[in-house]
Design a protein around this motif. Sequence first.
Motif, PDB file in Angstrom:
ATOM      1  N   LYS A  85       0.830  -1.207   0.000  1.00 23.04           N
ATOM      2  CA  LYS A  85       0.000   0.000   0.000  1.00 23.04           C
ATOM      3  C   LYS A  85       0.861   1.253   0.000  1.00 23.04           C
ATOM      4  N   VAL A  92       1.955   6.770  -6.794  1.00 19.51           N
ATOM      5  CA  VAL A  92       0.911   7.729  -7.179  1.00 19.51           C
ATOM      6  C   VAL A  92       1.388   9.145  -6.908  1.00 19.51           C
ATOM      7  N   ARG A 107      -7.863  12.583  -9.119  1.00 17.52           N
ATOM      8  CA  ARG A 107      -8.273  11.216  -9.455  1.00 17.52           C
ATOM      9  C   ARG A 107      -7.369  10.198  -8.745  1.00 17.52           C
ATOM     10  N   LEU A 108      -6.093  10.474  -8.722  1.00 14.96           N
ATOM     11  CA  LEU A 108      -5.170   9.554  -8.067  1.00 14.96           C
ATOM     12  C   LEU A 108      -5.394   9.516  -6.560  1.00 14.96           C
ATOM     13  N   GLN A 109      -5.701  10.656  -5.962  1.00 16.02           N
ATOM     14  CA  GLN A 109      -5.978  10.681  -4.527  1.00 16.02           C
ATOM     15  C   GLN A 109      -7.213   9.849  -4.199  1.00 16.02           C
ATOM     16  N   ARG A 110      -8.231   9.930  -5.054  1.00 10.70           N
ATOM     17  CA  ARG A 110      -9.429   9.114  -4.848  1.00 10.70           C
ATOM     18  C   ARG A 110      -9.085   7.630  -4.980  1.00 10.70           C
ATOM     19  N   ALA A 111      -8.198   7.286  -5.916  1.00 10.88           N
ATOM     20  CA  ALA A 111      -7.790   5.904  -6.086  1.00 10.88           C
ATOM     21  C   ALA A 111      -7.056   5.400  -4.838  1.00 10.88           C
ATOM     22  N   ILE A 112      -6.239   6.238  -4.268  1.00 12.58           N
ATOM     23  CA  ILE A 112      -5.521   5.875  -3.037  1.00 12.58           C
ATOM     24  C   ILE A 112      -6.523   5.649  -1.913  1.00 12.58           C
ATOM     25  N   ARG A 114      -9.642   4.748  -2.146  1.00 10.76           N
ATOM     26  CA  ARG A 114     -10.354   3.486  -2.373  1.00 10.76           C
ATOM     27  C   ARG A 114      -9.476   2.291  -2.021  1.00 10.76           C
ATOM     28  N   GLN A 115      -8.191   2.367  -2.339  1.00  3.94           N
ATOM     29  CA  GLN A 115      -7.282   1.244  -2.089  1.00  3.94           C
ATOM     30  C   GLN A 115      -7.097   1.029  -0.579  1.00  3.94           C
TER      31      GLN A 115
END
Length: 117
Positions: A85, A92, A107-112, A114-115
């Motif tokens: 993680k 990212v 968008r990348l922050q949202r992906a982080i 979610r992960q």
Amino acid sequence: MAFGRKTGGRKKGTPNKRSTNHALRELIDAEGIDPAVALMRIAREAEEREDYALAVDAFGKILPFLHARPKPREFAPDAVVELEKRLAAARVEGTVIAAGDESLAERLQRAIARQQN
């Protein structure tokens, strides 16, 4: 078919590892040779002759006399997941910094996020 009778295995009198090693040890003691010392001598002489393949081979065979093999590392599964993680987040973050695009960063922050859930 015979039941209760042992039919396989080593025949009586067949040399095993202990008896073979004992005989080898007696032979080495009689000759006054220490295998590690002999290998070291071979390695040094090969090195002087610039026969590096032989020297490396001889030094490699001496190594177990000097150092134990390292134990394999074991990692807790949770620690590996956490490390993955953190690595993903660092990738990212590096991409965001390199891109400099605000929308991509969001968008990348949202992906982080979610992960991590």
